[in-house]
Design a protein around this motif. Structure first.
Motif, mmCIF file in Angstrom:
data_model
loop_
_atom_site.group_PDB
_atom_site.id
_atom_site.type_symbol
_atom_site.label_atom_id
_atom_site.label_comp_id
_atom_site.label_asym_id
_atom_site.label_seq_id
_atom_site.Cartn_x
_atom_site.Cartn_y
_atom_site.Cartn_z
ATOM 1 N N LYS A 1 0.837 -1.201 0.000
ATOM 2 C CA LYS A 1 0.000 0.000 0.000
ATOM 3 C C LYS A 1 0.878 1.259 0.000
ATOM 4 O O LYS A 1 0.616 2.237 -0.716
ATOM 5 C CB LYS A 1 -0.864 -0.021 1.263
ATOM 6 C CG LYS A 1 -2.183 0.677 1.113
ATOM 7 C CD LYS A 1 -3.063 0.315 2.300
ATOM 8 C CE LYS A 1 -4.042 1.433 2.577
ATOM 9 N NZ LYS A 1 -4.634 1.293 3.903
ATOM 10 N N THR B 1 2.434 1.487 -9.764
ATOM 11 C CA THR B 1 1.197 0.949 -10.321
ATOM 12 C C THR B 1 0.927 -0.425 -9.711
ATOM 13 O O THR B 1 1.849 -1.246 -9.638
ATOM 14 C CB THR B 1 1.345 0.764 -11.852
ATOM 15 O OG1 THR B 1 2.138 1.835 -12.340
ATOM 16 C CG2 THR B 1 0.010 0.705 -12.555
ATOM 17 N N PRO B 2 -0.319 -0.671 -9.262
ATOM 18 C CA PRO B 2 -0.629 -2.001 -8.718
ATOM 19 C C PRO B 2 -0.320 -3.081 -9.748
ATOM 20 O O PRO B 2 -0.538 -2.875 -10.942
ATOM 21 C CB PRO B 2 -2.131 -1.934 -8.425
ATOM 22 C CG PRO B 2 -2.464 -0.485 -8.350
ATOM 23 C CD PRO B 2 -1.486 0.233 -9.240
ATOM 24 N N ILE C 1 2.204 1.914 -3.448
ATOM 25 C CA ILE C 1 1.224 2.436 -4.406
ATOM 26 C C ILE C 1 0.823 3.866 -4.030
ATOM 27 O O ILE C 1 0.929 4.793 -4.831
ATOM 28 C CB ILE C 1 -0.018 1.512 -4.459
ATOM 29 C CG1 ILE C 1 0.386 0.117 -4.969
ATOM 30 C CG2 ILE C 1 -1.117 2.102 -5.347
ATOM 31 C CD1 ILE C 1 -0.611 -0.982 -4.669
ATOM 32 N N GLN C 2 0.389 4.027 -2.768
ATOM 33 C CA GLN C 2 -0.142 5.328 -2.369
ATOM 34 C C GLN C 2 0.951 6.364 -2.131
ATOM 35 O O GLN C 2 0.815 7.528 -2.501
ATOM 36 C CB GLN C 2 -1.011 5.172 -1.125
ATOM 37 C CG GLN C 2 -2.269 4.389 -1.451
ATOM 38 C CD GLN C 2 -3.145 4.168 -0.228
ATOM 39 O OE1 GLN C 2 -2.791 4.529 0.886
ATOM 40 N NE2 GLN C 2 -4.306 3.561 -0.458
ATOM 41 N N ILE D 1 4.833 -4.756 -7.581
ATOM 42 C CA ILE D 1 4.765 -4.475 -6.137
ATOM 43 C C ILE D 1 5.401 -5.638 -5.362
ATOM 44 O O ILE D 1 6.268 -5.441 -4.513
ATOM 45 C CB ILE D 1 3.287 -4.282 -5.676
ATOM 46 C CG1 ILE D 1 2.623 -3.149 -6.462
ATOM 47 C CG2 ILE D 1 3.206 -4.056 -4.172
ATOM 48 C CD1 ILE D 1 3.196 -1.778 -6.216
#
Ligand code: CTP
Length: 408
Positions: free
Chosen positions: A356, A365-366, A359-360, A370
């Motif tokens: 998370k 990009t998911p 990404i955040q 990741i």
């Protein structure tokens, strides 16, 4: 012979015998618990044999469970304990392999005992401590001998699994097998192929965990029982190597199969297939493959923190022990566990950054990238290149992103 003192487990079960006897039936303790008591070993299940028929047992006791009523067995529940109470029986066969229509119930103890497997297992115990010994089982216990009751050929013909039970007891009790009994095993070894793999599996693992596993395995080789076990044919030399290891003292099934796979020289994939043929539980197969990674790594002196990270304490212990039994593990059995305990992280969740965050916080990009990034971070933290600290890990990711952009 009369036992002066009965173990607690029998004392707790005495009211069951008393009740059966007061109702006019005969009742005795039988089986492994009698054998183990005389050997001074801890006992597991207390089994009862009685002249009462199953319906008569059920009529006498308030709480019973039909655990195998077609074979004459009713479980009597008493003060949180369960006692398998079985009507004396005759006819060929035993327990789970005997078809209900083959079972004949009788009122005589002797008829029941003479169809049991080994003399040491054919003892009965009265509640006053008197041992009923119709086949010199006490002499065989004292002389440490496994001898079939009566005609060994008949006993193995009734249930071929008994041949595996013989080698299992040889290992568990460190007993020898009486020559006629051993000869009958050799003569009847092919019958083992008719037995359900699950039942062979159970005996094989118990045999390997026993204190005299080398003896049990040697007997399996000598009698050719091994040739009728899944995946062992053509591996006599490998099995003989195991049977000559000096310090074998296995504690669980994972160790047993890891040792076998190692000495059979199986790849990870072959190990999975081999264990599937043996009908091994999936969680055990998974653990064996993990332990095998550590065992092979020790063989080639390549135990890295990342490997330990991918394991867990149970598989580290098994993998270390198997390497030690095979002559190349560390002297200290806890060596790798101590290294594992000191790892900065022991699973990905302990990483001070999450998917998370990537990404955040870092605009990734998911997708599979990741997972790959987290995996690389695990490697760098385990290698001691970066501390497991949120800010440090964020800086590391930014660095990686920069160098990736530069090389595009
Ligand atoms: N194939 C078999 C299995 C069992 N038995 C008899 O049933 C008893 C109980 O069997 P089991 O509980 O399977 O084994 P134990 O001998 O009690 O040994 P352990 O509990 O250590 O497995 C044995 O002692 C033996 O008298 C037999 O004659 N033939």
């Amino acid at each position: 012979m009369r036992l002066a003192q009965l173990p607690e487990e029998f004392k707790n079960a005495q009211p069951i015998l008393t009740k059966l006897e007061s109702a006019g039936y005969e009742a005795y303790f039988v089986g492994g618990s009698v054998r183990d008591t005389i050997l001074g070993k801890p006992i597991h299940d207390v089994d009862i044999a009685t002249s009462a028929y199953p319906q008569e047992v059920k009529a006498l006791f308030k709480r019973t469970v039909d655990t195998g009523i077609e074979h004459g067995t009713v479980m009597v529940l008493d003060h949180g304990n369960g006692y398998e109470t079985t009507t004396f029986r005759t006819e060929s066969g035993y327990q789970d392999y005997r078809r209900p229509d083959e079972v004949t119930f009788v009122r005589q103890l002797a008829d029941d005992l003479k169809r049991r497997d080994f003399t040491i297992n054919a003892l009965a115990l009265k509640q006053d401590g008197t041992v009923v010994d119709l086949f010199h089982g006490l002499d065989d216990l004292a002389a440490k001998i496994i001898r079939a009751v009566g005609d060994p050929e008949a006993r193995f013909g009734e249930d071929a699994l008994r041949m595996m039970r013989a080698v299992r007891f040889a290992s568990q009790l460190n007993f020898t097998i009486e020559p006629q009994t051993q000869k009958a095993i050799k003569d009847h070894a092919p019958l083992l192929s008719k037995i359900a793999v699950e039942r062979i599996h159970e005996e094989f693992v118990k045999m390997m965990i026993g204190p005299a596993a080398q003896r049990g395995l040697s007997l399996m080789i000598q009698t050719k029982l091994a040739d009728y076990c899944p995946g062992f044919i053509g591996h006599t030399i490998d099995l003989s190597t195991i049977a000559t290891l000096p310090h074998l003292q296995m504690t669980d099934e994972v160790e047993v199969w890891t040792l076998v796979a190692l000495h059979l020289g199986l790849s990870y994939q072959d190990t999975v297939e081999f264990l599937q043929v043996w009908k091994t539980a999936n969680h055990i197969i998974k653990a064996v493959v993990m332990a095998l990674h550590l065992t092979y790594a020790q063989q080639y002196h390549r135990v890295k923190p990342r490997l330990l990270f991918d394991l867990d304490p149970g598989t580290i212990r098994a993998g270390t022990n198997v390497a030690r039994y095979s002559g190349y593990g560390p002297e200290d059995p806890n060596q790798w566990l101590e290294v594992y305990d000191k790892l900065p992280i022991r699973n990905t969740r302990e990483l001070a950054i999450t998917g998370k965050d990537l990404i955040q916080g870092l605009g990734m990009t998911p997708g599979p990238a990741i997972g790959q990034t987290l995996d690389q971070l695990v490697d760098t933290v385990l290698a001691g290149e970066v501390k497991n600290d949120h800010a440090a890990l964020v800086a590391q990711v930014i660095e990686q992103q920069k160098s990736a952009n530069a090389s595009e």
